[in-house]
Enzyme design. Structure first.
Site, PDB file in Angstrom:
ATOM      1  N   ASP A 207       7.216   3.939   3.900  1.00  0.00           N
ATOM      2  CA  ASP A 207       5.575   4.400   4.181  1.00  0.00           C
ATOM      3  C   ASP A 207       4.780   3.353   3.459  1.00  0.00           C
ATOM      4  OD1 ASP A 207       3.892   6.276   5.343  1.00  0.00           O
ATOM      5  OD2 ASP A 207       3.061   6.525   3.451  1.00  0.00           O
ATOM      6  N   GLU A 271       7.539   0.209   7.108  1.00  0.00           N
ATOM      7  CA  GLU A 271       6.162   0.491   7.808  1.00  0.00           C
ATOM      8  C   GLU A 271       5.394  -0.705   7.674  1.00  0.00           C
ATOM      9  OE1 GLU A 271       2.418   3.538   9.137  1.00  0.00           O
ATOM     10  OE2 GLU A 271       3.216   3.021   6.726  1.00  0.00           O
TER      11      GLU A 271
HETATM   12  C1  NOJ Z   1       1.787   6.033   7.263  1.00  0.00           C
HETATM   13  C2  NOJ Z   1       2.300   7.543   7.748  1.00  0.00           C
HETATM   14  O1  NOJ Z   1       2.871   7.055   8.860  1.00  0.00           O
HETATM   15  C3  NOJ Z   1       1.080   8.249   8.088  1.00  0.00           C
HETATM   16  O2  NOJ Z   1       1.401   9.329   8.611  1.00  0.00           O
HETATM   17  C4  NOJ Z   1       0.130   8.725   6.681  1.00  0.00           C
HETATM   18  O3  NOJ Z   1      -0.877   9.377   6.922  1.00  0.00           O
HETATM   19  C5  NOJ Z   1      -0.182   7.217   5.764  1.00  0.00           C
HETATM   20  N1  NOJ Z   1       0.906   6.514   5.997  1.00  0.00           N
HETATM   21  C6  NOJ Z   1      -0.227   7.778   4.438  1.00  0.00           C
HETATM   22  O4  NOJ Z   1       0.955   8.329   3.763  1.00  0.00           O
END
Ligand code: NOJ
Length: 534
Positions: A207, A271
């Site tokens: 993440d 991500e």
């Molecule tokens: C990216 C995640 O995919 C999302 O759902 C989340 O709100 C944010 N990061 C914060 O962790």
């Protein structure tokens, strides 16, 4: 597993199709309206039937769910709504029997404010875990240390009166950011990754991978300009210093060593929420010493426009190191369902989108329900659960429309939960789109997706072959994969003709036509595509 004609020497994560599961929404085994790990285990046969090789789970760890699992209170356990560690062990075993691997989400940028580290950090400036987080003194007038804004709105700094300092939160104020300059934090995460690797988890989706480390001097972010991506402009400032720092690469080099030391089949997927491809490509390092896969947001957030996407694919292909491997997704739990966002809920466009995902060079990620052509679910404001949608100043409805339960059947409960249970988010149109209605119908979206996955797994060209862009009229995307596989997609509202394609049609977005012979000239109806093997 697969029965490819020519065996690929590539690791599994380069040849298999991935599937993203939002665990609260996939299958509920105990009738509480919330999906769980046992529910997924019960549905593994379906995923095996579909031809999936790897499953990414959104976070399953204990969390107060202010951001639905992305606020982790304990990195080495499972949220009771979703199951237990023993369920995870059974999941890994059951998936392994079916030739599938499990990828977990890891959230290293921030914890929940309920995590024991943060609870301790609040107790005093000398607390044991105080420096796990980013604390800073107020400026002279008592205001926050710099201009950083939270991605979810407002200042990224929260004042903590009892200890007289601000702490950083790039997301909710209940998601304090960890301080990745602190070696102890790095060591903790080495242990956390190892904990899950030891349980047989095959890898992690990381993440906020681009954001873990912040500017040490906490310099002010720069303002956005007209050249910035619209999403960046929505924040009104570039995350120049509050994220996107070059030192993040050291962290992933360290993680890659740890992951490879387990065995080279383990993977790290970032991500990497960056808008420019040069920066995106950096997350691959040399091609073998950082992330195995880095999600391509310029692609996923792009317009569903043939020239635009061609350009992104071409540049992505050129820009990554030779050893690196692309990854493609069109939808996820944050950016919404491409069936709606890209395709206006039109199944013809949806099939072209699926053909594109499954034939590009790189690993495809299918978001749960996407294989059915499941659109976003329109929701009323009082049905929303996502903090982004329900914050008082929200100007959009947030991300729930893409997180509604999987549509298994038209019956009450949708095959997701029991008939009398209230699902945690409402169902979409169960009658219009569901697995039961589509499975076995050769003309359905689901069978189309499945047949493409099957073709891909059997085709060395599609899994391993180079991508070479071909020529076609306006609106047409023609490319060759490997030695003899040609993909031609008409992404326009007019009939289009491509010349010089000879061979057998192995996949078609329009029902029928399979196994016909293409004799040089191909007339493609609006929004349709074929895969032809010469
Ligand atoms: C990216 C995640 O995919 C999302 O759902 C989340 O709100 C944010 N990061 C914060 O962790």
């Amino acid at each position: 597993m697969s029965t490819r004609r020519k065996e690929s020497a590539r690791p599994w994560w380069q040849t298999e199709v991935f599937y993203q599961i939002y665990p609260r929404s996939f299958a509920d085994s105990d009738g509480d309206g919330v999906g769980d790990i046992n529910g997924v285990i019960e549905r593994l046969d379906y995923l095996e039937w579909l031809g999936i090789g790897g499953i990414w789970f959104n976070p399953v760890m204990p969390s107060p769910n202010h951001d639905w699992g992305y606020d982790v209170a304990d990195y080495c356990d499972v949220h009771p709504d979703l199951g237990t560690l023993e369920d995870v062990d059974r999941l890994v075993g059951a998936a392994d029997k079916r030739g599938m691997k499990i990828i977990f989400d890891i959230v290293p940028n921030h914890t929940s404010d309920q995590h024991e580290w943060f609870r301790d950090a609040l107790t005093s400036r000398d607390a044991r875990y105080r420096n796990y987080y980013v604390w800073a003194d107020p400026i002279k007038d008592g205001g926050p240390p710099n201009n950083w804004l939270s991605v979810f709105g407002g200042s990224a700094w929260e004042w903590h009166e009892p200890t007289g300092q601000y702490y950083l939160h790039n997301f909710l104020d209940t998601q304090p950011d960890l301080d990745w300059w602190n070696e102890d934090v790095r060591n903790e995460f080495d242990r956390i990754l190892s904990f899950w690797f030891n349980r047989g988890i095959a890898g992690f989706r990381i993440d906020v991978a681009h954001g873990l480390i912040k500017d040490k001097a906490l310099r002010d972010n720069l303002s956005t300009t007209d050249d910035d991506h619209p999403r960046a402009r929505a924040l009104a400032q570039q995350q120049t210093y509050s994220a996107n720092r070059p030192e993040v690469h050291e962290i992933f080099k360290r993680w890659r060593k740890l992951s490879d030391a387990y065995d080279p089949q383990r993977i790290l997927i970032g991500e990497t929420f960056v808008y420019d491809l040069t920066r995106w490509a950096e997350f691959y390092g040399s091609g073998a010493d950082e992330l195995n896969l880095a999600f391509n947001f310029p692609f996923a957030l792009g317009k569903f426009d043939v020239e635009h996407l061609k350009q992104v694919v071409r540049t992505s292909d050129e820009i990554i190191p030779p050893e690196a491997w692309p990854v493609w997704m069109a939808s996820n739990h944050d950016i919404g369902r491409a069936m709606t966002r890209w395709c206006n809920d039109d199944p013809a466009r949806g099939r072209v989108m699926m053909m594109l995902l499954l034939t590009l060079r790189g690993s495809p990620f299918v978001y749960y329900g996407e294989e059915l052509g499941m659109p976003a679910t329109p929701l009323e404001s009082d049905q929303l659960k996502d903090p982004v949608g329900i914050r008082p100043w929200a100007d959009d409805e947030g991300r729930d429309a893409a997180r509604t339960p999987m549509q298994w059947s038209p019956e009450p409960g949708g095959g997701f939960t029991t008939a009398d249970a209230e699902p945690w988010l409402p169902f979409g149109d169960l009658d219009a789109v569901n697995v039961e209605g589509q499975r076995g119908d050769p003309d359905s979206f689901l069978e189309f997706t499945r047949s493409l996955i099957r073709l891909r797994r059997q085709s060395f060209d599609l899994t391993d072959g180079a991508y070479v862009e071909g020529k076609g009229p306006a609106g047409m995307w023609v490319f060759k994969r490997g030695e003899k596989t040609v993909v031609a997609m008409n992404m326009s509202d007019d009939i289009a003709t491509v010349q010089g394609v000879e061979g057998t049609v192995r996949a078609s977005t329009t029902p029928g036509g399979i196994d016909e012979h293409a004799q040089g000239r191909l007339d493609l109806p609006p929004w349709s595509g074929v895969v032809v093997v010469e």
